[in-house]
Design a protein around this motif. Structure first.
Motif, mmCIF file in Angstrom:
data_model
loop_
_atom_site.group_PDB
_atom_site.id
_atom_site.type_symbol
_atom_site.label_atom_id
_atom_site.label_comp_id
_atom_site.label_asym_id
_atom_site.label_seq_id
_atom_site.Cartn_x
_atom_site.Cartn_y
_atom_site.Cartn_z
ATOM 1 N N ASP A 42 8.114 0.192 11.091
ATOM 2 C CA ASP A 42 8.105 1.885 10.929
ATOM 3 C C ASP A 42 8.497 1.266 12.606
ATOM 4 O O ASP A 42 8.410 0.131 13.297
ATOM 5 N N TYR A 67 6.520 4.051 3.464
ATOM 6 C CA TYR A 67 7.501 3.920 4.756
ATOM 7 C C TYR A 67 9.342 3.427 4.497
ATOM 8 O O TYR A 67 9.956 3.467 5.289
ATOM 9 N N GLN A 70 9.760 7.293 4.593
ATOM 10 C CA GLN A 70 10.460 7.449 6.293
ATOM 11 C C GLN A 70 11.904 6.500 6.528
ATOM 12 O O GLN A 70 12.169 7.823 7.299
#
Length: 339
Positions: A42, A67, A70
């Protein structure tokens, strides 16, 4: 305050900022060589924290999926923007390329290496702000100096955003190349400020100017070719192919990159040849350093291929290339700016 913001201190801040950008390029190269670019999945945080975890026990069991989702969501937004701007192929690659969606396992060493890379980037951000603040003291002397200070700050913010896209797209080669070119643009802008503030004079010589401009322009494609070769090496880094066999898998970009380097060497030698006739010490010394750097970069490239791509030599090869670009741009400015 006026005593603090003087030419000497401004040049010191400018030089430190320039040096820090060069260090960041070197650190970024080390990150790529170690395959640590996705050490933090990230951005700007690392695994959701400002300090990387020291063990996988501090991470949730499904951290890879978290993640990955995301990144996919961010990539979809980016893809929509690119598609609306007419970049359909790049948009499709970001959303459909399987390599972009691969999630890496946690590695504490890689996480900290990438974290240090980001810390250096933050430090540069503060230095760029100082560089911009100091530049305003020259607004009455030249409007272009504070304007350049502002542009460098905006470029730094933009560079940070591009860095986040490099992470979200799982180190997509096109974004890495663009990221590198932006770093070189920042180096050029900082050098311009340094030369302009010091009001360095020039030696007017028609052939020196032509050769300097031509060699600088020719060197830009060489940098791009180098990043393409670097992309192939990145793919080999995560493959089962041993380093000693990497040379057999290099693309056409490598052979063009290798042959193209002779043009740069010829340009550097010609600059040195004409510089010797000027009796200008700064010009002779700078052009001589340029020849040495070009030759050293070529030798480093040969050793990399013949020696199985030693890890320590790859960052050195890159920093030599950045040094060549810096000297070429500096020479070009000194050949056209008036005192």
């Amino acid at each position: 305050m006026k005593k603090l913001i003087n030419q000497k201190n401004f040049l010191r801040i400018n030089a430190i900022t320039l040096g820090s950008v060069l260090v960041l390029i070197l650190v970024g190269s080390i990150v790529r060589v170690m395959g640590a670019g996705m050490g933090c999945p990230d951005w700007p945080k690392c695994f959701g924290a400002y300090v990387p975890p020291n063990s996988s026990e501090a991470l949730p069991e499904n951290y890879q999926e978290v993640y990955k989702e995301q990144r996919i969501a961010k990539n979809e937004r980016l893809s929509n923007v690119l598609n609306s701007l007419g970049y359909e192929k790049l948009s499709e690659k970001i959303t459909n390329d399987p390599a972009v969606q691969v999630e890496h396992e946690f590695d504490v060493t890689k996480a900290w290496v990438e974290y240090v890379n980001r810390l250096v980037g933050v430090l540069i951000g503060f230095l760029v702000i100082l560089n911009m603040i100091f530049s305003f003291s020259y607004r009455q002397k030249s409007v272009w100096i504070p304007t350049m200070g502002i542009l460098i700050f905006l470029l730094t913010v933009f560079q940070g955003w591009i860095g986040s896209l490099v992470v979200s797209t799982n180190l997509l080669h096109g974004f890495i190349t663009f990221h590198m070119l932006l770093a070189l643009l920042m180096v050029a802008m900082l050098i311009w400020m340094n030369v302009r503030i010091r009001e360095l004079g020039i030696y007017r010589h028609k052939w020196l100017f032509i050769i300097g401009i031509a060699t600088t322009i020719l060197f830009i494609p060489q940098i791009i070719l180098g990043t393409e070769v670097r992309g192939v090496i990145d793919d080999l880094l995560v493959s089962t192919v041993s380093r000693g066999e990497w040379a057999d898998f290099l693309s056409t970009s490598f052979f063009v990159h290798r042959s193209y380097s002779w043009l740069i060497l010829i340009g550097a030698v010609m600059l040195f040849y004409f510089a010797r006739k000027t009796n200008e010490p700064w010009l002779i010394n700078t052009s001589m350093r340029l020849v040495i750097l070009v030759f050293a970069a070529m030798v480093a490239g040969i050793i990399m291929v013949k020696g199985g791509f030693p890890v320590w030599l790859q960052p050195l090869h890159l920093i030599l290339a950045v040094g060549i670009f810096s000297l070429l741009f500096y020479l070009t400015l000194r050949l056209r700016l008036e005192k």
